[in-house]
Design a protein around this motif. Structure first.
Motif, short mmCIF file in Angstrom:
data_model
loop_
_atom_site.label_atom_id
_atom_site.label_comp_id
_atom_site.label_asym_id
_atom_site.label_seq_id
_atom_site.Cartn_x
_atom_site.Cartn_y
_atom_site.Cartn_z
N ARG A 37 0.83 -1.21 0.00
CA ARG A 37 0.00 0.00 0.00
C ARG A 37 0.86 1.26 0.00
NH1 ARG A 37 -5.00 -0.72 4.14
NH2 ARG A 37 -5.91 -2.56 3.18
N LYS A 38 0.27 2.32 -0.53
CA LYS A 38 0.90 3.64 -0.47
C LYS A 38 0.03 4.52 0.42
CE LYS A 38 3.37 3.51 -4.82
NZ LYS A 38 3.70 4.27 -6.02
N PHE A 39 0.67 5.49 1.06
CA PHE A 39 0.00 6.27 2.10
C PHE A 39 0.05 7.77 1.82
CE2 PHE A 39 1.68 2.38 3.81
CZ PHE A 39 0.60 1.86 4.50
N LEU A 40 -0.99 8.46 2.29
CA LEU A 40 -1.04 9.91 2.22
C LEU A 40 -1.26 10.43 3.63
CD1 LEU A 40 -2.70 12.15 -0.35
CD2 LEU A 40 -3.22 12.54 2.05
N ASP B 97 -4.30 4.47 11.50
CA ASP B 97 -4.09 5.47 12.55
C ASP B 97 -2.61 5.86 12.60
OD1 ASP B 97 -2.78 3.53 14.12
OD2 ASP B 97 -4.49 3.22 15.41
N LEU B 98 -2.36 7.02 13.16
CA LEU B 98 -1.01 7.59 13.16
C LEU B 98 0.01 6.71 13.87
CD1 LEU B 98 0.83 9.90 12.30
CD2 LEU B 98 0.02 11.20 14.28
N PRO B 99 -0.27 6.15 15.05
CA PRO B 99 0.73 5.29 15.70
C PRO B 99 1.12 4.07 14.85
CG PRO B 99 -0.91 5.96 17.31
CD PRO B 99 -1.42 6.40 15.95
N ALA B 100 0.13 3.44 14.21
CA ALA B 100 0.43 2.28 13.36
C ALA B 100 1.26 2.71 12.15
CB ALA B 100 -0.86 1.61 12.90
N PHE B 101 0.93 3.87 11.59
CA PHE B 101 1.70 4.37 10.45
C PHE B 101 3.14 4.67 10.84
CE2 PHE B 101 3.35 7.95 7.97
CZ PHE B 101 3.43 7.33 6.73
N SER C 236 6.25 2.99 8.93
CA SER C 236 7.12 3.85 8.10
C SER C 236 8.41 4.25 8.79
CB SER C 236 6.36 5.12 7.71
OG SER C 236 6.12 5.91 8.87
N ASP C 237 8.66 3.73 9.98
CA ASP C 237 9.80 4.17 10.79
C ASP C 237 9.77 5.67 11.04
OD1 ASP C 237 10.88 1.60 11.06
OD2 ASP C 237 11.92 1.77 9.14
N GLY C 238 8.56 6.24 11.06
CA GLY C 238 8.40 7.67 11.36
C GLY C 238 8.89 8.59 10.26
N ARG C 239 8.91 8.11 9.02
CA ARG C 239 9.46 8.92 7.93
C ARG C 239 8.50 8.97 6.74
NH1 ARG C 239 13.36 6.10 4.91
NH2 ARG C 239 12.00 6.40 3.29
N LEU C 240 8.33 10.17 6.21
CA LEU C 240 7.60 10.38 4.96
C LEU C 240 8.63 10.52 3.85
CD1 LEU C 240 5.13 13.08 6.29
CD2 LEU C 240 4.52 10.74 5.66
N LYS D 8 -7.97 13.56 -2.22
CA LYS D 8 -6.69 13.22 -2.87
C LYS D 8 -6.33 11.77 -2.62
CE LYS D 8 -4.88 15.66 -4.88
NZ LYS D 8 -4.97 15.95 -6.32
N ALA D 9 -6.54 11.28 -1.40
CA ALA D 9 -6.24 9.87 -1.09
C ALA D 9 -7.09 8.95 -1.96
CB ALA D 9 -6.47 9.59 0.39
N ARG D 10 -8.35 9.29 -2.14
CA ARG D 10 -9.23 8.48 -2.99
C ARG D 10 -8.77 8.54 -4.44
NH1 ARG D 10 -15.29 7.91 -1.26
NH2 ARG D 10 -15.26 7.15 -3.37
N ALA D 11 -8.44 9.73 -4.93
CA ALA D 11 -8.03 9.89 -6.33
C ALA D 11 -6.74 9.15 -6.64
CB ALA D 11 -7.88 11.38 -6.66
N LEU D 12 -5.82 9.12 -5.66
CA LEU D 12 -4.52 8.48 -5.87
C LEU D 12 -4.49 7.04 -5.36
CD1 LEU D 12 -2.12 11.41 -4.88
CD2 LEU D 12 -2.79 10.68 -7.18
N ASN D 13 -5.63 6.54 -4.89
CA ASN D 13 -5.72 5.19 -4.35
C ASN D 13 -4.69 4.97 -3.23
OD1 ASN D 13 -6.78 2.61 -4.11
ND2 ASN D 13 -5.32 1.75 -5.57
N ARG D 14 -4.67 5.90 -2.30
CA ARG D 14 -3.75 5.86 -1.17
C ARG D 14 -4.51 5.61 0.12
NH1 ARG D 14 1.99 7.41 -1.70
NH2 ARG D 14 2.21 7.81 -3.91
N THR D 15 -3.85 5.00 1.08
CA THR D 15 -4.41 4.84 2.42
C THR D 15 -4.17 6.14 3.17
OG1 THR D 15 -3.98 2.46 2.41
CG2 THR D 15 -4.24 3.52 4.56
N LEU D 16 -5.22 6.69 3.75
CA LEU D 16 -5.16 7.97 4.44
C LEU D 16 -4.70 7.75 5.88
CD1 LEU D 16 -5.90 11.03 4.23
CD2 LEU D 16 -8.13 10.39 5.16
N VAL D 17 -3.64 8.44 6.26
CA VAL D 17 -3.15 8.40 7.65
C VAL D 17 -4.00 9.39 8.44
CG1 VAL D 17 -1.19 8.72 9.18
CG2 VAL D 17 -0.82 7.87 6.83
N LEU D 18 -4.60 8.93 9.52
CA LEU D 18 -5.45 9.81 10.33
C LEU D 18 -4.57 10.77 11.12
CD1 LEU D 18 -8.08 7.21 11.55
CD2 LEU D 18 -8.18 8.73 9.55
#
Length: 181
Positions: A4-7, A89-93, A97-101, A28-38
């Motif tokens: 998955r890719k995330f926004l 959710d943010l903690p799971a993300f 992601s090791d806390g990195r975008l 944007k998350a829907r348009a790009l087929n991304r999982t939205l980080v809360l």
């Protein structure tokens, strides 16, 4: 979450602006087929008062306010939103992601480095590897900029998108907000 890719919505200013930016991020998350980080929410941010006529030229932010944030669920119902767009959710993300975008993309603003989002990224316990800007909303340029990023932060004030009726339906106030109303 494999493959998955995330926004991650990069939010700033006061609550109303944050809600508008979040609605744009949903679209944007829907348009790009991304999982939205809360995201988390910030209290009203006085650091932008310098942008108004007659205000001091330098931004300022109350130190106590700069330490405050509120979890997503304190404002909106995450399970209702998940019916419209994939969420994490943010903690799971952070763990995933090791806390990195990989990229932070700002559309239609001057935030081309971390200065505009430093506090928000710090409170979210995230860092960003690269910052980019796009002058105005352009689906093709935004898609190309984010194509190679598994996770990217996104910031936009696109009121044309954020104020559309269909972007309101995924959002339902949390139980805490409704009980206090």
């Amino acid at each position: 979450y494999r493959g998955r890719k995330f926004l991650f919505p990069l939010l700033d200013q006061g609550p109303n602006n944050q809600y508008l930016q979040f609605r744009v991020a949903i679209a944007k998350a829907r348009a790009l087929n991304r999982t939205l980080v809360l995201p988390l929410w910030l209290p009203h941010n006085p650091k932008f008062l310098h942008l108004h006529p007659g205000a001091p030229p330098e931004p300022s932010r109350d130190r106590a306010t700069a330490l405050l944030s509120f979890p997503f669920a304190s404002t909106f119902d995450a399970s209702h939103l998940a019916k419209f767009v994939r969420t994490i959710d943010l903690p799971a993300f952070r763990t995933l992601s090791d806390g990195r975008l990989d990229l932070c993309l700002s559309v239609g603003s001057s935030h081309d480095d971390d200065s505009g989002f430093r506090d928000y990224l710090r409170l979210s316990a995230l860092s960003c590897s690269r910052f980019a800007t796009v002058d105005k909303p352009d689906e093709g340029r935004e898609r190309a900029a984010a194509a190679h990023a598994r996770s990217f932060g996104y910031h936009s004030y696109d009121r044309d998108v954020g104020l559309r009726d269909r972007v309101f339906s995924p959002l339902r106030w949390s139980g805490a907000v409704l009980s206090a109303a």
